[in-house]
Design an enzyme around this catalytic site. Structure first.
Site, PDB file in Angstrom:
ATOM      1  NE  ARG A  55      -2.527  -1.600  -1.023  1.00 38.01           N
ATOM      2  CZ  ARG A  55      -2.723  -2.912  -1.063  1.00 38.01           C
ATOM      3  NH1 ARG A  55      -3.458  -3.493  -0.182  1.00 38.01           N
ATOM      4  NH2 ARG A  55      -2.206  -3.658  -2.008  1.00 38.01           N
TER       5      ARG A  55
ATOM      6  CB  SER B  21      -8.869  -0.470   4.098  1.00 38.18           C
ATOM      7  OG  SER B  21      -9.377  -1.675   3.599  1.00 38.18           O
TER       8      SER B  21
ATOM      9  CD  GLU C 216      -5.568   1.420   2.090  1.00 43.11           C
ATOM     10  OE1 GLU C 216      -5.479   0.360   2.731  1.00 43.11           O
ATOM     11  OE2 GLU C 216      -6.265   1.540   1.075  1.00 43.11           O
TER      12      GLU C 216
HETATM   13  C1  FAD Z   1     -15.351   1.545  -1.540  1.00 44.90           C
HETATM   14  C2  FAD Z   1     -13.853   1.623  -1.723  1.00 44.90           C
HETATM   15  C3  FAD Z   1     -13.107   0.464  -1.867  1.00 44.90           C
HETATM   16  C4  FAD Z   1     -11.714   0.530  -2.047  1.00 44.90           C
HETATM   17  N1  FAD Z   1     -11.011  -0.635  -2.188  1.00 44.90           N
HETATM   18  C5  FAD Z   1      -9.666  -0.601  -2.369  1.00 44.90           C
HETATM   19  C6  FAD Z   1      -8.924  -1.817  -2.516  1.00 44.90           C
HETATM   20  O1  FAD Z   1      -9.472  -2.910  -2.526  1.00 44.90           O
HETATM   21  N2  FAD Z   1      -7.571  -1.729  -2.661  1.00 44.90           N
HETATM   22  C7  FAD Z   1      -6.929  -0.529  -2.681  1.00 44.90           C
HETATM   23  O2  FAD Z   1      -5.689  -0.531  -2.819  1.00 44.90           O
HETATM   24  N3  FAD Z   1      -7.613   0.634  -2.556  1.00 44.90           N
HETATM   25  C8  FAD Z   1      -8.949   0.640  -2.403  1.00 44.90           C
HETATM   26  N4  FAD Z   1      -9.650   1.810  -2.247  1.00 44.90           N
HETATM   27  C9  FAD Z   1      -8.937   3.091  -2.249  1.00 44.90           C
HETATM   28  C10 FAD Z   1      -8.935   3.829  -3.603  1.00 44.90           C
HETATM   29  O3  FAD Z   1      -9.995   3.431  -4.409  1.00 44.90           O
HETATM   30  C11 FAD Z   1      -7.640   3.616  -4.395  1.00 44.90           C
HETATM   31  O4  FAD Z   1      -6.537   4.021  -3.632  1.00 44.90           O
HETATM   32  C12 FAD Z   1      -7.645   4.395  -5.721  1.00 44.90           C
HETATM   33  O5  FAD Z   1      -6.503   4.055  -6.479  1.00 44.90           O
HETATM   34  C13 FAD Z   1      -7.667   5.902  -5.535  1.00 44.90           C
HETATM   35  O6  FAD Z   1      -7.889   6.493  -6.804  1.00 44.90           O
HETATM   36  P1  FAD Z   1      -8.484   7.934  -6.966  1.00 44.90           P
HETATM   37  O7  FAD Z   1      -8.429   8.269  -8.403  1.00 44.90           O
HETATM   38  O8  FAD Z   1      -9.820   8.013  -6.316  1.00 44.90           O
HETATM   39  O9  FAD Z   1      -7.408   8.808  -6.151  1.00 44.90           O
HETATM   40  P2  FAD Z   1      -7.690  10.142  -5.326  1.00 44.90           P
HETATM   41  O10 FAD Z   1      -8.452   9.804  -4.098  1.00 44.90           O
HETATM   42  O11 FAD Z   1      -8.224  11.203  -6.197  1.00 44.90           O
HETATM   43  O12 FAD Z   1      -6.197  10.498  -4.900  1.00 44.90           O
HETATM   44  C14 FAD Z   1      -5.513   9.677  -3.960  1.00 44.90           C
HETATM   45  C15 FAD Z   1      -4.077  10.192  -3.818  1.00 44.90           C
HETATM   46  O13 FAD Z   1      -3.380   9.986  -5.043  1.00 44.90           O
HETATM   47  C16 FAD Z   1      -2.950  11.231  -5.583  1.00 44.90           C
HETATM   48  N5  FAD Z   1      -3.168  11.166  -7.046  1.00 44.90           N
HETATM   49  C17 FAD Z   1      -4.300  10.782  -7.689  1.00 44.90           C
HETATM   50  N6  FAD Z   1      -4.088  10.792  -9.009  1.00 44.90           N
HETATM   51  C18 FAD Z   1      -2.805  11.197  -9.200  1.00 44.90           C
HETATM   52  C19 FAD Z   1      -1.995  11.416 -10.347  1.00 44.90           C
HETATM   53  N7  FAD Z   1      -2.450  11.227 -11.586  1.00 44.90           N
HETATM   54  N8  FAD Z   1      -0.716  11.840 -10.157  1.00 44.90           N
HETATM   55  C20 FAD Z   1      -0.227  12.039  -8.915  1.00 44.90           C
HETATM   56  N9  FAD Z   1      -0.950  11.846  -7.787  1.00 44.90           N
HETATM   57  C21 FAD Z   1      -2.217  11.439  -7.943  1.00 44.90           C
HETATM   58  C22 FAD Z   1      -3.802  12.292  -4.919  1.00 44.90           C
HETATM   59  O14 FAD Z   1      -3.126  13.549  -4.885  1.00 44.90           O
HETATM   60  C23 FAD Z   1      -3.982  11.690  -3.542  1.00 44.90           C
HETATM   61  O15 FAD Z   1      -2.829  11.919  -2.776  1.00 44.90           O
HETATM   62  C24 FAD Z   1     -11.054   1.781  -2.072  1.00 44.90           C
HETATM   63  C25 FAD Z   1     -11.825   2.959  -1.916  1.00 44.90           C
HETATM   64  C26 FAD Z   1     -13.207   2.873  -1.757  1.00 44.90           C
HETATM   65  C27 FAD Z   1     -14.001   4.147  -1.611  1.00 44.90           C
END
Ligand code: FAD
Length: 361
Positions: A175, A252, A353
């Protein structure tokens, strides 16, 4: 490259909406400025322009792994909305696919399953964007993106240049990666190396193997793997559903603590008659322990509610949810109560996380 100031000015919101409308928690105050970038050039130019103005910058994509303070963000939020994926090359049964940062992750996974490309099927149903998957080395059900990411195209804000980082430079671990909590790099696109196969990789996760009715290590049709992962995730409130308040989370909230042998022995002394916690020994001798079990046994069961519209999901102990009308402050108060309760009961400190933006735990 497009005319920078023109493109960003066009995409800039006059009165930025609160970030609560852009996060899966439905929490977060307004930013000072919000710019939407629809391709890699616009992402680079938006960030470059914010840097030129000495503005703090937040890259936001799906908003599914951020907790943003009630005061919002005192700078520029660059909303990543680039789209697309294409095959870069094929070499026998291996192919390299480049996916733009803003591509919705699960749509991309679904397309790889349909195309018969193996390697991402167990990562079905994870919300957010493709470009965010390297940030915390997204993983689930025995797969993580570190296994298939070949390279990441980034804008390096320190060097003011776009370059390709091979996977070895990304520092992937459980992670996390070099990108997490470090705003030096903006991920523009990600190259995945996948295998042409109608079958999944070997199933590694006991719960998934049980659901599929196969032994650990067996392979199953890609579509079947996806279907079972989605069903398991849905039961736990881990697939976004506007009608299911248990999915109003960041997934999580805490990572599973990774303990060295001494710490694990101390934990076992303290769990006493509760028995040993679910734990996964790691190749380096450390032990990853179930945070969900620790939280539950420390007195915070599923459905545990606190004032301010926040609660532990009724389906999964690790998901802290916003039930409506709440605040980031209330959510973090609940998280702090859980972290402190687990530390007091078991002597183990849980770490969040998601990325905390303009707020603290
Ligand atoms: C219901 C649910 C279930 C989930 N299950 C999992 C799971 O099973 N496994 C898991 O690992 N995660 C899980 N997650 C967490 C999440 O979905 C992941 O971490 C996902 O990759 C985040 O993507 P996002 O586009 O929403 O990022 P955001 O929330 O928009 O950003 C997250 C972070 O990444 C940075 N970021 C985003 N895009 C970029 C980019 N292009 N360049 C640089 N930095 C960037 C942001 O600045 C921030 O710091 C879950 C979340 C939810 C709500």
């Amino acid at each position: 490259m497009s005319d920078v100031s023109a493109s960003t000015a066009l995409a800039e919101s006059a009165t930025p909406r609160p970030l609560s409308t852009l996060t899966t928690l439905g929490l977060g105050g307004p930013p000072r400025r919000l710019v939407t970038a629809t391709d890699a050039d616009e992402m680079v130019e938006s960030v470059r322009e914010a840097d030129r103005l000495h503005e703090p910058t937040l890259i936001l994509a799906g908003g599914s792994n951020v907790v943003i303070g009630d005061d919002g963000f005192p700078g520029t939020v660059v909303l990543v909305r680039s789209r697309g994926a294409r095959v870069l090359n094929r070499d026998g049964d291996t192919l390299t696919v480049r996916v733009e940062a803003g591509e919705p992750w699960d749509e991309f996974v679904a397309s790889t399953v349909t195309a018969g490309w193996s390697g991402l099927e167990c990562l079905s149903g994870i919300p957010g964007s493709a470009g965010a998957t390297p940030i915390q080395n997204v993983g689930a059900y025995g797969q993580e993106v570190a296994e298939t990411i070949f390279a990441v195209q980034v804008y390096d804000r320190f060097a003011d240049e776009v370059r390709t980082m091979p996977a070895e430079e990304c520092g992937f671990a459980y992670r996390t990666s070099v990108f997490k909590g470090n705003d030096r790099w903006v991920v523009l696109s990600v190259d995945f190396r996948l295998t042409r196969s109608s079958l999944s990789g070997p199933v590694r996760y006991a719960e998934l193997a049980g659901s599929l009715g196969v032994e650990i290590g067996e392979r199953v049709p890609l579509a079947e793997a996806r279907e079972h992962v989605l069903a398991l995730r849905t039961r736990k409130g881990m697939v976004l559903d506007p009608n299911d308040p248990d999915t109003r989370s960041v997934g999580s909230f805490f990572t599973n603590p990774v303990l060295d042998a001494e710490e694990y022995a101390r934990l076992r002394e303290r769990t006493g008659e509760l028995g040993d916690p679910p734990a996964w020994p790691q190749p380096d001798g450390t032990v990853k322990v179930s945070a969900a079990w620790l939280i539950d046994q420390a007195g915070f069961p599923k459905g545990f509610r606190r004032p301010g519209g926040v609660a532990i999901s009724s389906k999964h102990t690790l998901a802290l949810t916003h039930r409506g009308g709440g605040s980031t402050a209330a959510l973090l108060a609940l998280a702090a109560e859980i972290r402190d309760g687990v530390r007091e009961r078991f002597g183990v400190t849980l770490h969040p996380e998601p990325v905390l933006v303009n707020c603290q735990l």
